[in-house]
Design a protein around this motif. Structure first.
Motif, short mmCIF file in Angstrom:
data_model
loop_
_atom_site.label_atom_id
_atom_site.label_comp_id
_atom_site.label_asym_id
_atom_site.label_seq_id
_atom_site.Cartn_x
_atom_site.Cartn_y
_atom_site.Cartn_z
N PHE A 10 0.71 -1.06 -0.56
CA PHE A 10 0.06 -0.02 0.30
C PHE A 10 0.93 1.19 0.57
O PHE A 10 1.79 1.28 1.10
N LYS A 11 0.98 2.15 -0.73
CA LYS A 11 1.10 3.32 -0.90
C LYS A 11 0.06 4.75 -0.92
O LYS A 11 0.12 4.06 -2.25
N TYR A 12 0.52 5.02 -0.04
CA TYR A 12 0.35 6.84 0.28
C TYR A 12 1.00 7.91 0.20
O TYR A 12 1.95 7.66 0.15
N SER A 13 0.30 8.70 -0.47
CA SER A 13 1.59 10.11 -0.85
C SER A 13 1.88 10.70 0.57
O SER A 13 2.04 11.25 1.06
N ASP A 14 0.65 10.67 1.58
CA ASP A 14 0.70 11.04 2.80
C ASP A 14 1.58 10.23 3.78
O ASP A 14 0.94 8.57 3.79
N ASP A 15 1.66 10.53 4.68
CA ASP A 15 3.13 10.00 5.90
C ASP A 15 2.65 10.14 7.01
O ASP A 15 3.43 10.25 7.70
N PRO A 16 1.53 9.61 8.55
CA PRO A 16 1.67 9.93 9.26
C PRO A 16 2.56 10.20 10.49
O PRO A 16 2.61 11.35 11.45
N VAL A 17 3.37 9.69 9.91
CA VAL A 17 4.62 9.45 10.88
C VAL A 17 5.58 10.55 10.72
O VAL A 17 6.13 10.99 11.55
N ASN A 18 5.38 10.69 9.45
CA ASN A 18 7.14 12.48 9.26
C ASN A 18 5.96 13.50 9.88
O ASN A 18 7.23 14.65 10.44
N GLY A 19 4.44 13.44 10.62
CA GLY A 19 4.09 14.42 11.29
C GLY A 19 5.26 14.12 12.77
O GLY A 19 5.05 15.67 12.99
N PHE A 20 5.64 13.25 12.86
CA PHE A 20 6.62 13.71 14.44
C PHE A 20 8.08 13.79 14.43
O PHE A 20 8.66 14.12 15.12
N LYS A 21 8.17 14.76 12.36
CA LYS A 21 9.62 15.17 12.60
C LYS A 21 10.02 16.01 13.59
O LYS A 21 11.41 16.41 13.38
N GLN A 22 9.88 17.26 13.40
CA GLN A 22 9.83 18.81 14.52
C GLN A 22 10.29 18.19 15.24
O GLN A 22 9.89 18.91 16.32
N HIS A 23 9.08 16.58 15.81
CA HIS A 23 9.63 16.97 17.86
C HIS A 23 10.30 15.66 18.77
O HIS A 23 10.47 14.85 17.49
N GLU A 24 10.57 16.22 19.17
CA GLU A 24 11.78 14.78 20.20
C GLU A 24 10.30 14.33 21.24
O GLU A 24 10.05 14.78 22.00
N LEU A 25 9.60 12.79 20.48
CA LEU A 25 9.45 11.81 21.47
C LEU A 25 9.31 11.59 22.79
O LEU A 25 10.67 11.17 22.54
N ASP A 26 8.87 11.40 23.17
CA ASP A 26 8.69 10.23 24.50
C ASP A 26 8.60 8.85 24.03
O ASP A 26 8.95 7.81 25.24
N LEU A 27 7.30 8.96 23.17
CA LEU A 27 6.27 7.59 23.16
C LEU A 27 5.63 8.33 22.01
O LEU A 27 4.79 9.15 22.06
N VAL A 28 5.26 6.56 20.83
CA VAL A 28 4.51 7.28 20.52
C VAL A 28 3.17 5.98 20.67
O VAL A 28 3.08 5.11 20.75
N ILE A 29 2.09 6.06 20.98
CA ILE A 29 1.36 5.28 20.85
C ILE A 29 0.23 4.62 19.80
O ILE A 29 -0.68 6.34 19.18
N SER A 30 -0.14 4.59 18.99
CA SER A 30 -0.68 3.76 17.96
C SER A 30 -2.16 2.23 18.24
O SER A 30 -1.71 1.48 18.95
N ILE A 31 -3.08 2.57 18.49
CA ILE A 31 -4.18 2.43 18.72
C ILE A 31 -4.83 1.44 17.13
O ILE A 31 -5.04 2.49 16.56
N ASN A 32 -5.30 0.45 17.55
CA ASN A 32 -5.84 -0.22 16.53
C ASN A 32 -6.53 -1.27 17.04
O ASN A 32 -7.19 -1.63 17.74
N ALA A 33 -6.85 -1.29 15.24
CA ALA A 33 -8.68 -2.64 15.45
C ALA A 33 -8.22 -3.37 14.34
O ALA A 33 -8.26 -3.95 12.90
N SER A 34 -6.93 -4.64 14.24
CA SER A 34 -6.36 -4.87 13.38
C SER A 34 -6.92 -6.54 13.29
O SER A 34 -6.04 -7.01 13.80
N PRO A 35 -7.69 -7.10 12.81
CA PRO A 35 -7.78 -8.74 12.25
C PRO A 35 -7.01 -9.48 12.12
O PRO A 35 -6.50 -8.74 11.17
N ASN A 36 -7.03 -10.82 12.43
CA ASN A 36 -4.99 -11.42 12.20
C ASN A 36 -5.55 -12.36 11.05
O ASN A 36 -6.60 -12.20 10.29
N ASN A 37 -4.90 -12.64 10.20
CA ASN A 37 -4.02 -13.80 8.87
C ASN A 37 -3.37 -14.37 9.27
O ASN A 37 -2.38 -13.61 10.45
#
Length: 552
Positions: free
Chosen positions: A159-186
């Motif tokens: 999957f290729k997206y033109s937007d990448d939300p992870v890039n939004g972290f570049k200007q910040h020195e983060l202590d933690l990233v929280i990823s909330i998910n509803a990821s079905p398994n296979n």
């Protein structure tokens, strides 16, 4: 700061029940300096589909969100939770897939999911508007970055997206990233997630917690397997797959922890997936018992074993329905199997009724029914018997068809396809055999009689009939089907294995094309089949939509 990961089993639409689960988790830690982290769309369950169009659902969710907010008043513990938020802008879809941080009686931060998956089983763009707001927030002096599931998958191979939300972290020195998910398994999904989150950690140089839900919602099964990685992407904890669990972590100690990934082998994953899927589907649909036709063959045997494990043998009824074409083993092997499982077995011979059906057809048309018609008559008599038992005793009929046979239409509409759910519908035939052996191995005894595993597959609908009269040998058939149905999603090793098997059998291209045409022509049957428990990377139903009235 303490991080509390809530890996819970939500029911779609049951907002009050889902809220109760979250509150139960919160009340145990509310006086601590902590952050309770819940999964994507936790209040509504994932995925609510067109339920989101019901205003009453959104009102109930709003009430639940306020109760959670009120619960945090005067408490030291905050809550991160996924929910649906209305879009008040003039343009765009009317809703956002959102995340809220609740603290001291207020919603102090919100974020809208930016990448909305619209492939395979997902269709979030049907209801949601992509977000554009900032995904960084300073909470009690801790700089947090936020992602909602797909937001982390912008740079994966498929999957290729033109937007990448992870890039939004570049200007910040983060202590933690929280990823909330509803990821079905296979198959293969657990490793994929860890690889994706590893990229996020190494790119942001911050630890990441990944929270997922568990449970079965229709075809989808959520395995949980929530985890955390440190700032260099090393796994520091992983929660149990297929189980509800509350997990405590200290943010300051993440770099000191180390864990090994818990990867199920393929058969263990399939068993866990189908057992949880059946248990939740039956329970969430309001049933307590199931009924299954027992043919003495491998598919019904494995189905009975799965349902017995999921629901308890006392809640499973088997019915053997022999005809004049049935072998002695079809009944005797069913008896042995059900004794091994502790399942009640009923016997309903269809011989007399089948003979009557043939005579009735001859009287009506003046012609003897064809072999195919007679075969389907038997399957439909059996299907009707199962439905009668279901109607009278309130037990859900479980279908037993495997993916190989459903792919090519080797099944009878309103006969052996009857049922409310199908646990084997995403398992190729050879996977069913492997699962049978694994069940015996895991049990430490012969639950599924070896005679069932060894016997030649047959529907026993005419004299001397075997599956190989109509189909290629199953190892070959499975390889052809896997390449045709899932080829673009297979990794190199999986694809090569299938190609080598086809070469070994020296199959002509015309024979492969014949199987492809059988798959295409059987789409109308699959449209009328019960839901299946999803296991593979591409499943029938939600994961593969093709037209019926078409030429291709």
């Amino acid at each position: 700061m303490k991080l509390v990961l809530a890996q819970l089993n939500y029911t779609v639409g049951d907002i009050e029940g889902n809220l109760e689960k979250i509150l139960d988790a919160y009340k145990t830690i509310s006086e601590q300096d902590a952050l309770l982290i819940c999964s994507e769309l936790a209040l509504t369950g994932y995925y609510p589909q067109d339920l989101v169009l019901k205003e009453s659902l959104l009102v109930r969710q709003s009430n639940a969100l306020k109760k959670l907010m009120d619960e945090t008043e005067g408490k030291r513990c905050g809550i991160v939770i996924g929910y649906i938020e209305k879009n008040n802008q003039v343009t765009g879809k009317g809703l956002f897939n959102a995340l809220a941080l609740l603290s001291n009686g207020k919603q102090v931060f919100q974020y809208h999911k930016r990448l909305l998956p619209t492939y395979n089983i997902f269709d979030e763009a049907r209801h949601f508007q992509p977000g554009s707001n900032v995904n960084v927030f300073n909470y009690k002096g801790v700089q947090l970055g936020f992602l909602i599931c797909e937001d982390a998958w912008a740079k994966t191979k498929n999957f290729k997206y033109s937007d990448d939300p992870v890039n939004g972290f570049k200007q910040h020195e983060l202590d933690l990233v929280i990823s909330i998910n509803a990821s079905p398994n296979n198959l293969g999904k657990m490793q994929e997630r860890i690889d994706v989150i590893n990229r996020v950690a190494t790119q942001t140089q911050s630890p990441v917690v990944y929270i997922n839900q568990i449970g079965g919602n229709d075809e989808l099964v959520f395995d949980g397997a929530s985890f955390a990685v440190n700032k260099i992407g090393k796994l520091v904890c992983q929660m149990k797959p297929f189980e509800e669990q509350i997990y405590h972590l200290e943010l300051e100690n993440l770099d000191e922890l180390k864990a090994n990934a818990v990867f199920y082998n393929e058969n263990e994953l399939i068993l866990g997936q189908t057992v949880l899927g059946i248990r939740d589907y039956v329970k969430k649909c309001g049933f307590s018992k199931v009924v299954i036709g027992s043919s003495g063959g491998i598919d019904s045997a494995v189905t009975l074993a799965i349902c017995s494990k999921a629901l308890g043998p006392e809640n499973v009824i088997a019915i053997t329905m022999p005809s004049k074409f049935s072998s002695e083993g079809s009944v005797n092997d069913s008896v042995t199997l059900c004794n091994n499982l502790g399942v009640k077995l009923l016997n309903a011979s269809i011989a007399e009724e089948f003979e009557l059906a043939v005579k009735r057809f001859e009287f009506m048309t003046g012609e003897n029914p064809s072999t195919l018609t007679q075969e389907n008559m038997q399957a439909r008599i059996r299907g009707r018997i199962l439905m009668e038992y279901s109607n009278h005793f309130g037990a859900l009929v479980i279908s037993t068809g495997n993916k190989s046979e459903m792919s090519v239409g080797y099944a009878t509409l309103y006969g052996d396809m009857n049922g409310g759910i199908n646990p084997l519908g995403d398992l190729y035939k050879m996977e069913v055999y492997a699962l049978a052996r694994f069940i015996n191995e895991k049990s430490g005894r012969e639950i599924i009689p070896d005679v069932i595993i060894q016997k030649e597959p047959s529907a026993e609908l005419s004299e001397g009939q075997v599956d190989s009269d109509s189909l290629p040998e199953y190892p070959l058939l499975d390889a052809i089907l896997k390449l045709y149905i899932e080829g673009d999603l297979l990794d190199v090793d999986e694809s090569e294995k299938c190609h080598l098997l086809i070469e070994k059998y020296q199959v002509l291209n015309d024979d492969v094309e014949r199987i492809h045409r059988m798959v295409d022509k059987a789409e109308f049957k699959r449209r009328q089949a019960p839901p299946i428990i999803r296991v593979q990377k591409r499943s029938f139903g939600m994961g593969r939509w093709l037209p019926v009235a078409a030429k291709y």
